[in-house]
Write a protein that holds these residues in place. Structure first.
Motif, PDB file in Angstrom:
ATOM      1  N   GLU A 242      34.623  46.042 -42.799  1.00  0.00           N
ATOM      2  CA  GLU A 242      35.471  46.792 -43.729  1.00  0.00           C
ATOM      3  C   GLU A 242      36.558  47.529 -42.969  1.00  0.00           C
ATOM      4  N   GLU A 243      36.206  48.138 -41.856  1.00  0.00           N
ATOM      5  CA  GLU A 243      37.178  48.869 -41.041  1.00  0.00           C
ATOM      6  C   GLU A 243      38.274  47.926 -40.536  1.00  0.00           C
ATOM      7  N   ALA A 244      37.851  46.750 -40.090  1.00  0.00           N
ATOM      8  CA  ALA A 244      38.823  45.767 -39.603  1.00  0.00           C
ATOM      9  C   ALA A 244      39.738  45.289 -40.729  1.00  0.00           C
ATOM     10  N   CYS A 245      39.166  45.059 -41.903  1.00  0.00           N
ATOM     11  CA  CYS A 245      39.962  44.592 -43.044  1.00  0.00           C
ATOM     12  C   CYS A 245      40.993  45.633 -43.471  1.00  0.00           C
ATOM     13  N   ASN A 246      40.641  46.902 -43.375  1.00  0.00           N
ATOM     14  CA  ASN A 246      41.590  47.960 -43.718  1.00  0.00           C
ATOM     15  C   ASN A 246      42.816  47.915 -42.813  1.00  0.00           C
ATOM     16  N   ILE A 247      42.587  47.589 -41.546  1.00  0.00           N
ATOM     17  CA  ILE A 247      43.705  47.503 -40.597  1.00  0.00           C
ATOM     18  C   ILE A 247      44.501  46.225 -40.831  1.00  0.00           C
ATOM     19  N   VAL A 248      43.792  45.104 -41.052  1.00  0.00           N
ATOM     20  CA  VAL A 248      44.479  43.838 -41.338  1.00  0.00           C
ATOM     21  C   VAL A 248      45.347  43.971 -42.588  1.00  0.00           C
TER      22      VAL A 248
ATOM     23  N   ILE B 264      35.987  40.477 -50.324  1.00  0.00           N
ATOM     24  CA  ILE B 264      35.014  40.875 -49.292  1.00  0.00           C
ATOM     25  C   ILE B 264      35.563  41.921 -48.326  1.00  0.00           C
ATOM     26  N   LYS B 265      36.784  42.405 -48.564  1.00  0.00           N
ATOM     27  CA  LYS B 265      37.391  43.318 -47.602  1.00  0.00           C
ATOM     28  C   LYS B 265      36.700  44.690 -47.544  1.00  0.00           C
ATOM     29  N   ASN B 266      35.861  44.977 -48.542  1.00  0.00           N
ATOM     30  CA  ASN B 266      35.099  46.240 -48.505  1.00  0.00           C
ATOM     31  C   ASN B 266      33.851  46.125 -47.635  1.00  0.00           C
ATOM     32  N   GLY B 267      33.668  44.961 -47.022  1.00  0.00           N
ATOM     33  CA  GLY B 267      32.552  44.770 -46.105  1.00  0.00           C
ATOM     34  C   GLY B 267      31.240  44.433 -46.776  1.00  0.00           C
ATOM     35  N   SER B 268      31.228  44.328 -48.110  1.00  0.00           N
ATOM     36  CA  SER B 268      30.008  43.985 -48.841  1.00  0.00           C
ATOM     37  C   SER B 268      29.990  42.495 -49.173  1.00  0.00           C
ATOM     38  N   PHE B 269      28.861  41.876 -48.880  1.00  0.00           N
ATOM     39  CA  PHE B 269      28.697  40.450 -49.143  1.00  0.00           C
ATOM     40  C   PHE B 269      27.510  40.265 -50.087  1.00  0.00           C
ATOM     41  N   SER B 270      27.800  39.661 -51.228  1.00  0.00           N
ATOM     42  CA  SER B 270      26.756  39.407 -52.228  1.00  0.00           C
ATOM     43  C   SER B 270      26.706  37.914 -52.519  1.00  0.00           C
ATOM     44  N   SER B 271      25.538  37.387 -52.669  1.00  0.00           N
ATOM     45  CA  SER B 271      25.380  35.952 -52.939  1.00  0.00           C
ATOM     46  C   SER B 271      25.831  35.578 -54.342  1.00  0.00           C
TER      47      SER B 271
ATOM     48  N   GLU C  11      42.644  35.786 -52.166  1.00  0.00           N
ATOM     49  CA  GLU C  11      41.697  36.243 -53.192  1.00  0.00           C
ATOM     50  C   GLU C  11      40.299  36.418 -52.593  1.00  0.00           C
ATOM     51  N   LEU C  12      39.902  35.511 -51.743  1.00  0.00           N
ATOM     52  CA  LEU C  12      38.609  35.638 -51.076  1.00  0.00           C
ATOM     53  C   LEU C  12      38.607  36.872 -50.181  1.00  0.00           C
ATOM     54  N   PHE C  13      39.716  37.083 -49.486  1.00  0.00           N
ATOM     55  CA  PHE C  13      39.824  38.268 -48.621  1.00  0.00           C
ATOM     56  C   PHE C  13      39.657  39.545 -49.437  1.00  0.00           C
ATOM     57  N   GLU C  14      40.305  39.606 -50.589  1.00  0.00           N
ATOM     58  CA  GLU C  14      40.227  40.791 -51.436  1.00  0.00           C
ATOM     59  C   GLU C  14      38.794  41.033 -51.920  1.00  0.00           C
TER      60      GLU C  14
ATOM     61  N   MET D 165      41.602  35.336 -40.480  1.00  0.00           N
ATOM     62  CA  MET D 165      41.492  33.930 -40.865  1.00  0.00           C
ATOM     63  C   MET D 165      41.354  33.790 -42.374  1.00  0.00           C
ATOM     64  N   ILE D 166      40.511  34.610 -42.959  1.00  0.00           N
ATOM     65  CA  ILE D 166      40.278  34.529 -44.402  1.00  0.00           C
ATOM     66  C   ILE D 166      41.505  34.992 -45.178  1.00  0.00           C
ATOM     67  N   LYS D 167      42.183  36.019 -44.675  1.00  0.00           N
ATOM     68  CA  LYS D 167      43.382  36.495 -45.367  1.00  0.00           C
ATOM     69  C   LYS D 167      44.476  35.433 -45.358  1.00  0.00           C
ATOM     70  N   VAL D 168      44.637  34.744 -44.223  1.00  0.00           N
ATOM     71  CA  VAL D 168      45.653  33.695 -44.120  1.00  0.00           C
ATOM     72  C   VAL D 168      45.327  32.528 -45.050  1.00  0.00           C
TER      73      VAL D 168
END
Length: 443
Positions: A419-425, A376-383, A371-374, A364-367
């Motif tokens: 992160e694992e899911a984003c690597n596949i997406v 957070i795709k490492n699975g790290s979320f920072s405020s 830029e937002l997908f890129e 959803m985020i990639k679609v």
């Protein structure tokens, strides 16, 4: 599992469950079709991906059960190979009316009369097509209407490009001498009268023109010209579905005028314009739930997830799609499920099931925002590392993945499975809408 689904025409709900409040909108349109006397042109404006085609097909499905309305669908993009726009539209109307009459009971008192009028319409359609070919498709319309082309220019029209053209058993002898211009106008008048004669009383043809902003630019303009000037029958309603902004650009390119003039030109062809209802807060929850269930079924995504987890996943999808978050339109949701289907198919079923709750938001985020997908795709979320516009992402996923995250700092957490899911997406790339449009335009 399916990697692609059929055309939107098949996305019909027999219970007439429209999304985003469009049930009320469809009712309003049907009332307009019934209550306004005479023919007119109505335009439905919406941006790409808002679901114009799906809405139209659902409305056509419903109109088939209405009294005295004959809905007919015309895909301008699918027909822009035609060299004769009038013949393309005229044939579609004729066959649509014929199908409607063929469904009537032969014992109906109007059956024989309808069949006779239908045969007359076919004949006049053929004769009109011949006259317009003689004059030249574009020149005929322009001469009939705006006076752009001087009648002396008609003699310059060449017929060397074609020897014959067919419409049923029709053969056009393009070696004939040009007929008189006034004779052609009389033939067009006869066509309009024949089109009106197929009505047995209060029957109206509702002719939907779709994909006008996708087809060949000159063809799009010709369709508008034909509708306005050659189909002025009192029992025919034209409903044009378009992206007005894009269509105005097409008109600008065809005529070499600026945007303001192209919009004024477009207004000459439309009696009334309406906006297709889009995402709203009032109907979004039911609408996104309908889209979730529909695409899960259409893409045939099946896995053994406990019902409470599936419902929670659906709730997450609904919230993430809403106005306050990503504000997904129906095309974007479809593209999301295309990604998910590819990802799911690339893994064994157990792994696909485990990662599904991560695939879905990642896709959803990639679609919606690459830029937002890129970021957070490492699975790290920072405020602090996310753009302020998307600060809600940090809180949203911290709540949703609270049982599967690792706190790395006071304002940072990591979700390894995400992160694992984003690597596949990231392995897959669907052509974005602008790429598709550009390819079509340059073809």
């Amino acid at each position: 599992m399916k990697l692609a689904i059929k055309h939107q025409e098949t996305r019909i709900d027999n219970n007439s469950r429209y999304i985003f409040g469009r049930k009320e909108f469809s009712t309003s349109l049907k009332n307009i079709f019934y209550n306004i006397d005479g023919g007119f042109v109505l335009a439905i404006d919406a941006t790409w991906g808002e679901g114009k085609t799906s809405f139209i097909h659902q409305l056509i499905h419903d109109l088939k059960f209405s009294t005295n309305l004959i809905p007919i669908y015309y895909d301008a993009f699918a027909n822009d190979f035609a060299s004769d726009t009038f013949l393309s539209i005229g044939a579609t109307i004729t066959y649509g009316v014929e199908n409607h009459f063929n469904k009537q009971d032969q014992k109906d008192k109007n059956h024989k009369k309808n069949q006779k009028q239908l045969q007359h319409l076919k004949k006049v359609t053929k004769n009109t097509a011949i006259e317009l070919v003689k004059l030249g498709t574009n020149l005929a319309v322009k001469s009939l209407t705006a006076g752009i082309v001087d009648s002396s220019e008609l003699v310059k029209v060449t017929t060397s490009a074609f020897n014959t053209a067919t419409f049923g058993t029709l053969e056009l002898d393009l070696n004939k001498k040009f007929e008189a211009y006034e004779g052609s106008k009389a033939t067009i008048k006869s066509y309009v009268e024949a089109l009106q004669s197929v009505s047995t009383g209060s029957e109206k043809v509702v002719f939907f023109v779709d994909e006008l902003d996708r087809c060949r630019p000159d063809f799009a303009v010709e369709v508008l010209e034909k509708i306005k000037h050659l189909f002025s029958a009192k029992n025919v309603i034209f409903v044009i579905s378009y992206n007005k902004s894009q269509l105005s650009k097409i008109i600008s390119n065809v005529y070499g005028v600026d945007r303001e003039d192209s919009l004024k030109y477009l207004e000459k062809f439309v009696h009334i314009e309406v906006n297709l209802p889009t995402v709203d807060n009032k109907h979004h929850e039911n609408s996104y739930e309908l889209l979730f269930n529909s695409f899960m079924d259409e893409f045939n995504i099946q896995f053994s997830m406990e019902q409470p987890k599936l419902e929670r996943l659906k709730s997450m999808f609904i919230s993430l799609s809403s106005n306050k978050h990503l504000k997904m339109n129906s095309r974007e949701v479809e593209r999301t499920f295309s990604y998910v289907s590819f990802c799911f198919a690339s893994l064994d079923k157990d792994m696909g099931t485990e990662l599904f709750q991560y695939f879905l938001p990642a896709a959803m985020i990639k679609v919606k925002n690459i830029e937002l997908f890129e970021s957070i795709k490492n699975g790290s979320f920072s405020s602090t590392s996310i753009n302020k516009e998307f600060n809600w992402i940090y809180v949203f996923f911290k709540d949703y993945y609270k049982d599967n995250l690792v706190i790395e700092a006071s304002n940072v957490y990591k979700v390894g499975k995400f992160e694992e899911a984003c690597n596949i997406v990231s392995m897959f790339k669907l052509p974005i809408e602008s790429d598709i449009r550009s390819a079509v335009k340059n073809f």
